[in-house]
Scaffold this motif. Structure first.
Motif, PDB file in Angstrom:
ATOM      1  N   GLY A 103       1.141  -1.125   0.215  1.00 50.17           N
ATOM      2  CA  GLY A 103       0.239   0.382  -0.194  1.00 50.17           C
ATOM      3  C   GLY A 103       0.807   1.309  -0.165  1.00 50.17           C
ATOM      4  O   GLY A 103       0.482   2.237  -0.617  1.00 50.17           O
ATOM      5  N   GLU A 104       1.981   0.986   0.744  1.00 46.88           N
ATOM      6  CA  GLU A 104       2.372   2.588   0.688  1.00 46.88           C
ATOM      7  C   GLU A 104       3.026   2.723  -0.845  1.00 46.88           C
ATOM      8  O   GLU A 104       3.309   3.310  -1.290  1.00 46.88           O
ATOM      9  CB  GLU A 104       3.773   2.000   1.571  1.00 46.88           C
ATOM     10  CG  GLU A 104       2.836   2.531   3.076  1.00 46.88           C
ATOM     11  CD  GLU A 104       4.190   2.158   4.453  1.00 46.88           C
ATOM     12  OE1 GLU A 104       4.296   2.615   5.582  1.00 46.88           O
ATOM     13  OE2 GLU A 104       5.245   0.927   4.402  1.00 46.88           O
ATOM     14  N   ILE A 105       4.129   1.659  -0.823  1.00 51.64           N
ATOM     15  CA  ILE A 105       4.471   1.968  -2.419  1.00 51.64           C
ATOM     16  C   ILE A 105       3.529   1.875  -3.824  1.00 51.64           C
ATOM     17  O   ILE A 105       3.703   3.174  -4.321  1.00 51.64           O
ATOM     18  CB  ILE A 105       5.112   0.147  -2.781  1.00 51.64           C
ATOM     19  CG1 ILE A 105       5.951   0.387  -2.022  1.00 51.64           C
ATOM     20  CG2 ILE A 105       5.106   0.506  -4.549  1.00 51.64           C
ATOM     21  CD1 ILE A 105       7.013   0.677  -2.638  1.00 51.64           C
ATOM     22  N   LEU A 107       0.604   3.890  -2.967  1.00 53.81           N
ATOM     23  CA  LEU A 107       0.768   5.217  -2.435  1.00 53.81           C
ATOM     24  C   LEU A 107       1.452   6.296  -3.065  1.00 53.81           C
ATOM     25  O   LEU A 107       1.707   7.626  -3.178  1.00 53.81           O
ATOM     26  CB  LEU A 107       0.675   5.859  -0.935  1.00 53.81           C
ATOM     27  CG  LEU A 107      -0.617   6.891  -0.509  1.00 53.81           C
ATOM     28  CD1 LEU A 107      -1.397   6.624  -1.049  1.00 53.81           C
ATOM     29  CD2 LEU A 107      -0.595   6.141   0.915  1.00 53.81           C
ATOM     30  N   GLY A 109       2.715   6.553  -5.942  1.00 54.80           N
ATOM     31  CA  GLY A 109       2.293   7.132  -6.975  1.00 54.80           C
ATOM     32  C   GLY A 109       2.216   8.616  -6.763  1.00 54.80           C
ATOM     33  O   GLY A 109       1.943   9.080  -8.251  1.00 54.80           O
ATOM     34  N   LEU A 125      -5.325   8.468  -1.142  1.00 55.01           N
ATOM     35  CA  LEU A 125      -6.057   7.505  -1.259  1.00 55.01           C
ATOM     36  C   LEU A 125      -6.862   6.810  -1.433  1.00 55.01           C
ATOM     37  O   LEU A 125      -6.371   5.296  -1.470  1.00 55.01           O
ATOM     38  CB  LEU A 125      -6.161   7.299   1.142  1.00 55.01           C
ATOM     39  CG  LEU A 125      -4.935   8.052   1.771  1.00 55.01           C
ATOM     40  CD1 LEU A 125      -5.662   7.810   3.088  1.00 55.01           C
ATOM     41  CD2 LEU A 125      -3.236   7.277   1.682  1.00 55.01           C
ATOM     42  N   ALA A 128      -5.163   5.437  -5.061  1.00 56.16           N
ATOM     43  CA  ALA A 128      -4.311   4.224  -4.852  1.00 56.16           C
ATOM     44  C   ALA A 128      -5.407   3.038  -4.096  1.00 56.16           C
ATOM     45  O   ALA A 128      -4.811   2.055  -4.921  1.00 56.16           O
ATOM     46  CB  ALA A 128      -3.051   4.691  -3.237  1.00 56.16           C
ATOM     47  N   SER A 129      -6.174   3.291  -3.912  1.00 56.59           N
ATOM     48  CA  SER A 129      -6.849   2.373  -3.388  1.00 56.59           C
ATOM     49  C   SER A 129      -7.941   1.896  -4.643  1.00 56.59           C
ATOM     50  O   SER A 129      -8.026   0.458  -4.536  1.00 56.59           O
ATOM     51  CB  SER A 129      -8.252   1.828  -1.733  1.00 56.59           C
ATOM     52  OG  SER A 129      -8.300   3.745  -1.694  1.00 56.59           O
ATOM     53  N   MET A 132      -5.110   0.126  -7.080  1.00 51.25           N
ATOM     54  CA  MET A 132      -5.167  -1.519  -6.167  1.00 51.25           C
ATOM     55  C   MET A 132      -6.262  -2.588  -6.255  1.00 51.25           C
ATOM     56  O   MET A 132      -6.638  -3.619  -6.710  1.00 51.25           O
ATOM     57  CB  MET A 132      -5.161  -1.573  -4.371  1.00 51.25           C
ATOM     58  CG  MET A 132      -3.978  -1.164  -4.524  1.00 51.25           C
ATOM     59  SD  MET A 132      -2.858  -1.226  -3.160  1.00 51.25           S
ATOM     60  CE  MET A 132      -2.158  -2.546  -3.069  1.00 51.25           C
ATOM     61  N   MET A 141      -2.550  -4.553   0.767  1.00 50.48           N
ATOM     62  CA  MET A 141      -2.192  -3.227   0.715  1.00 50.48           C
ATOM     63  C   MET A 141      -1.248  -3.609   2.445  1.00 50.48           C
ATOM     64  O   MET A 141      -0.536  -2.507   1.753  1.00 50.48           O
ATOM     65  CB  MET A 141      -3.709  -2.606   1.098  1.00 50.48           C
ATOM     66  CG  MET A 141      -3.628  -1.173   1.024  1.00 50.48           C
ATOM     67  SD  MET A 141      -4.876  -0.634   0.934  1.00 50.48           S
ATOM     68  CE  MET A 141      -5.979  -1.137  -0.715  1.00 50.48           C
ATOM     69  N   ARG A 160       0.714   1.513  -8.561  1.00 52.92           N
ATOM     70  CA  ARG A 160       1.389   2.558  -8.600  1.00 52.92           C
ATOM     71  C   ARG A 160       1.156   3.658  -9.692  1.00 52.92           C
ATOM     72  O   ARG A 160       1.365   4.819  -9.489  1.00 52.92           O
ATOM     73  CB  ARG A 160       2.945   2.075  -8.701  1.00 52.92           C
ATOM     74  CG  ARG A 160       3.900   3.727  -7.740  1.00 52.92           C
ATOM     75  CD  ARG A 160       5.336   3.526  -6.737  1.00 52.92           C
ATOM     76  NE  ARG A 160       6.143   3.235  -7.970  1.00 52.92           N
ATOM     77  CZ  ARG A 160       7.057   2.867  -8.680  1.00 52.92           C
ATOM     78  NH1 ARG A 160       7.676   2.756  -7.784  1.00 52.92           N
ATOM     79  NH2 ARG A 160       7.588   3.052  -9.793  1.00 52.92           N
TER      80      ARG A 160
ATOM     81  N   MET B   1      -7.951   2.887   3.193  1.00 51.41           N
ATOM     82  CA  MET B   1      -6.378   2.686   3.048  1.00 51.41           C
ATOM     83  C   MET B   1      -5.964   2.541   4.175  1.00 51.41           C
ATOM     84  O   MET B   1      -5.723   3.822   5.194  1.00 51.41           O
ATOM     85  CB  MET B   1      -5.542   3.068   2.199  1.00 51.41           C
ATOM     86  CG  MET B   1      -4.010   2.988   1.846  1.00 51.41           C
ATOM     87  SD  MET B   1      -3.525   3.335   0.481  1.00 51.41           S
ATOM     88  CE  MET B   1      -3.970   2.322  -0.309  1.00 51.41           C
ATOM     89  N   LYS B   2      -4.709   2.015   4.678  1.00 50.11           N
ATOM     90  CA  LYS B   2      -3.555   2.668   6.048  1.00 50.11           C
ATOM     91  C   LYS B   2      -2.983   3.151   5.723  1.00 50.11           C
ATOM     92  O   LYS B   2      -1.720   2.894   5.045  1.00 50.11           O
ATOM     93  CB  LYS B   2      -3.360   1.089   7.103  1.00 50.11           C
ATOM     94  CG  LYS B   2      -2.440   0.958   8.136  1.00 50.11           C
ATOM     95  CD  LYS B   2      -2.383   0.003   9.069  1.00 50.11           C
ATOM     96  CE  LYS B   2      -1.525   0.372  10.236  1.00 50.11           C
ATOM     97  NZ  LYS B   2      -0.572   0.314   9.591  1.00 50.11           N
ATOM     98  N   LEU B 225      13.761   3.668  -3.034  1.00 55.51           N
ATOM     99  CA  LEU B 225      12.728   2.785  -4.608  1.00 55.51           C
ATOM    100  C   LEU B 225      13.990   2.569  -6.001  1.00 55.51           C
ATOM    101  O   LEU B 225      14.257   1.985  -6.766  1.00 55.51           O
ATOM    102  CB  LEU B 225      11.787   3.367  -4.946  1.00 55.51           C
ATOM    103  CG  LEU B 225      10.595   2.762  -4.284  1.00 55.51           C
ATOM    104  CD1 LEU B 225       9.165   3.294  -4.901  1.00 55.51           C
ATOM    105  CD2 LEU B 225      10.169   2.001  -3.157  1.00 55.51           C
ATOM    106  N   LEU B 233       8.991   9.325 -10.241  1.00 56.19           N
ATOM    107  CA  LEU B 233       7.645  10.294  -9.402  1.00 56.19           C
ATOM    108  C   LEU B 233       7.860  11.144  -9.324  1.00 56.19           C
ATOM    109  O   LEU B 233       7.208  11.988  -8.042  1.00 56.19           O
ATOM    110  CB  LEU B 233       7.807   8.810  -8.599  1.00 56.19           C
ATOM    111  CG  LEU B 233       7.271   7.889  -8.479  1.00 56.19           C
ATOM    112  CD1 LEU B 233       7.567   7.136  -7.248  1.00 56.19           C
ATOM    113  CD2 LEU B 233       6.334   7.760  -9.144  1.00 56.19           C
TER     114      LEU B 233
END
Lengths: 271, 343
Positions: A103-105, A107, A109, A125, A128-129, A132, A141, A160, B1-2, B225, B233
């Motif tokens: 999820g962090e990767i 995000l 983007g 968020l 991103a979701s 996914m 995630m 991403r 999303m967390k 990365l 990015l």
């Protein structure tokens, strides 16, 4: 493929691009254009320069000659952040030395849209979701990226790229590690992206799927464009045999699109 | 999303600040002279009539606590920055030889600079110069194109460290500094010779370096990365890397000028925090600064009280903890995971 003048105003264009890596001329006077609404497949054997085409756009290699223009303007004049909002690329794979979650990767983007220090906005968020979910990896995630399989990591990288909300998508063998079902799904996502007004360039070794997903194909051989056109025109033995260095037979599939069949057991085929 | 929320951010850092305050309080009460809570409260509020207590708190313990906090925070923050920029969890200013370069610069200025009329004020800039030269050397030897070879980097650091220690001893013996423990102080860092004049510089560079790293924390995440991914990015990699390398060199230079070579803080702290909090630099950077401060303060307080009447140099203490920790990391994650691929 003929295009309307309106369409050609928005395009990603290579004009006589050459790239030299060490002694070797990896791209030699490559010219083509990618328009909105189309999926272009980039074919060729290993070392033909396909990845370099993608890296030339994302700044991974320097041009020895020629120019890449986005909407008539040279790439360098777009600025890093502005370019990152317009063009997203998916590398073949990625080494992440720290235990970020998928999820962090994904995000990350949103980077080109975010300011300096700060928290992610609900809109970030959401984008991103959705990316996914679209790729069917919402369940990954919270998983650590270094604990995912190659195929899962590839889907994360594609998510991403979509999270960058780009107009242009460059994918370097996006389906290399994927099973057939995920391959089809990813290519459908790419096609939907193009139908919604984006332009996609897909590097692929899968000639069967390339013929079915791409509006146009570009065949690279030793850094030069060998052939360009719709799949039916490009998928001909004379081009493919030269590009891949082995005899092939091309037949018409049940869907009316070309099917490439390699002839086995001949010198140079590796069998 | 967390993701990183305001609540998690402030709660984590708040707890760490509390621990820091508590540890500072304990450190104020610890030492060979018996001073109790009432004495310390009296001194701090300004109505103590006990001159010995006033002296111990203001002139001895408080400066030392402040120094431990600043040095610990500086080392841990530069550790996090180096690890992200070099994409290597084993990068630490000490292991990379950057601290060694700073100490060499400092000792050279102390001994040779004196004959040109330079005072102690020239030491921090010389240490900073030593840092930058070492980073230049690392890129020169281990750099490939725009990236850097991780194993080449670590090897260069280790070799340069040995060279810097030898050069420090050499210069010091030429200058007749071998008497007593003066050169020893540079090789194994400690906080006993508090230079009050360095503290404002240390604080200034820490605020500057930590500020840069926190503002660019999102960029740091992306830079881990890889350079190409980061550029793709929209992160201005070259600019951010230069800025952050300069900022961490300033922090390391100031820390080494104040306390000599204290190793492994920049390795242990970020690693533990990554396990506890995850690798997001928006939280990791400020948390490392706080935890580095806490860690060095606790180490120093133990080092100066554990042996009755005698002090251990805190640099020896952190190296005793850090050496095995480094080997454990190497063993646990395997050389491949640590050395990774080239960046």
């Amino acid at each position: 493929m003929s295009r309307e003048p309106v369409e050609s105003a928005s395009e990603l264009r290579f004009e006589g691009v050459s790239v030299q890596l060490g002694e070797q001329l990896v791209l030699d006077d490559v010219s083509f254009a990618l328009a909105r609404g189309e999926v272009v497949g980039l074919l060729g054997r290993n070392g033909a320069g396909k990845t370099t085409v993608v890296r030339a756009v994302t700044g991974g290699v320097d041009l020895a000659g020629g120019e890449i223009r986005l909407d008539q303007k040279p790439l360098a004049e777009h600025g890093e952040r502005s370019l990152a909002r317009q063009v997203a690329s998916v590398p073949q794979d990625m080494h992440v030395p720290f235990p970020f979650t998928a999820g962090e990767i994904v995000l990350m983007g949103r980077s080109p849209y975010q300011g300096l220090f700060g928290f992610d906005s609900p809109a970030d968020l959401d984008v991103a979701s959705r990316a996914m979910s679209q790729l069917g990896i919402a369940h990954l995630m919270g998983r650590r990226i270094d604990q995912l399989s190659g195929g899962e990591r590839q889907l994360v990288l594609i998510a991403r790229a979509l999270t960058q909300s780009p107009d242009w998508l460059l994918l370097d063998e996006p389906t290399a590690f994927l099973d057939l079902q995920h391959r089809i799904h990813v290519l459908e996502v790419v096609r939907d992206f193009a139908r919604a007004g984006g332009g996609a360039l897909v590097v692929s070794h899968d000639l069967v799927l390339a013929a079915r997903v791409c509006d146009r194909l570009l065949v690279l051989s030793e850094g030069r464009v060998l052939a360009e056109g719709p799949p039916k025109e490009v998928m001909k033995p004379q081009w493919l045999e030269q590009a891949f260095g082995l005899p092939v037979q091309v037949v018409e599939g049940p869907d009316g699109l070309p099917l490439v069949i390699p002839r086995m057991g001949v010198p140079g085929s590796g069998s | 999303m967390k993701t990183l929320s305001v609540l998690r951010f402030s709660l984590t850092l708040g707890i760490m600040v509390l621990m820091l305050v508590l540890a500072s309080w304990m450190a104020l009460l610890s030492g060979p002279s018996e001073i109790d809570t009432t004495d310390v409260l009296g001194v701090l509020s300004g109505d103590s009539a006990n001159p010995a207590a006033i002296d111990i708190v203001w002139a001895i313990r408080l400066p030392r606590i402040v120094l431990a906090l600043l040095v610990g925070a500086s080392l841990a923050t530069s550790g996090v920055i180096f690890q992200a920029l070099l994409r290597n969890p084993l990068a630490d200013p000490y292991i990379l030889g950057v601290s060694g370069g700073a100490a060499l610069g400092a000792v050279a200025m102390l001994t040779l600079g004196a004959s040109f009329g330079f005072g102690y004020g020239a030491v921090p800039p010389a240490a900073f110069g030593g840092c930058l030269l070492t980073i230049g050397l690392l890129y020169l030897v281990a750099g490939r194109g725009s990236g850097i070879l991780p194993n080449g980097l670590l090897l260069t650091g280790v070799v340069f460290n040995a060279f810097a220690s030898a050069a420090i001893v050499f210069i010091a013996s030429l200058a007749g500094m071998m008497q007593g423990s003066r050169v020893f102080l540079w090789l194994i860092g400690n906080l006993s010779a508090v230079r009050v004049d360095v503290v404002p510089w240390l604080a200034f560079f820490l605020v500057l370096g930590l500020g840069c790293a926190m503002v660019l924390a999102r960029g740091l995440n992306v830079i881990t990365l890889g350079e190409e991914a980061a550029r793709q990015l929209g992160v201005a990699v070259e600019r951010q890397r230069l800025l952050l390398l300069l900022a961490s060199s300033l922090m390391v230079g100031a820390a080494v000028s104040a306390a000599g070579l204290i190793g492994f803080v920049g390795l242990i702290i970020p690693h533990l925090l990554r396990l506890l909090l995850g690798p997001d630099h928006r939280l990791l950077v400020p948390a490392s600064a706080l935890a580095g401060a806490l860690f060095l303060l606790v180490c120093d307080t133990v080092a100066r009280t554990v042996l009755d009447g005698r002090e251990l140099p805190v640099g020896a203490f952190t190296a005793l903890l850090g050496g095995p920790f480094f080997l454990y990391l190497l063993k646990r994650s395997g050389p491949a995971a640590v050395l990774g691929e080239r960046t």
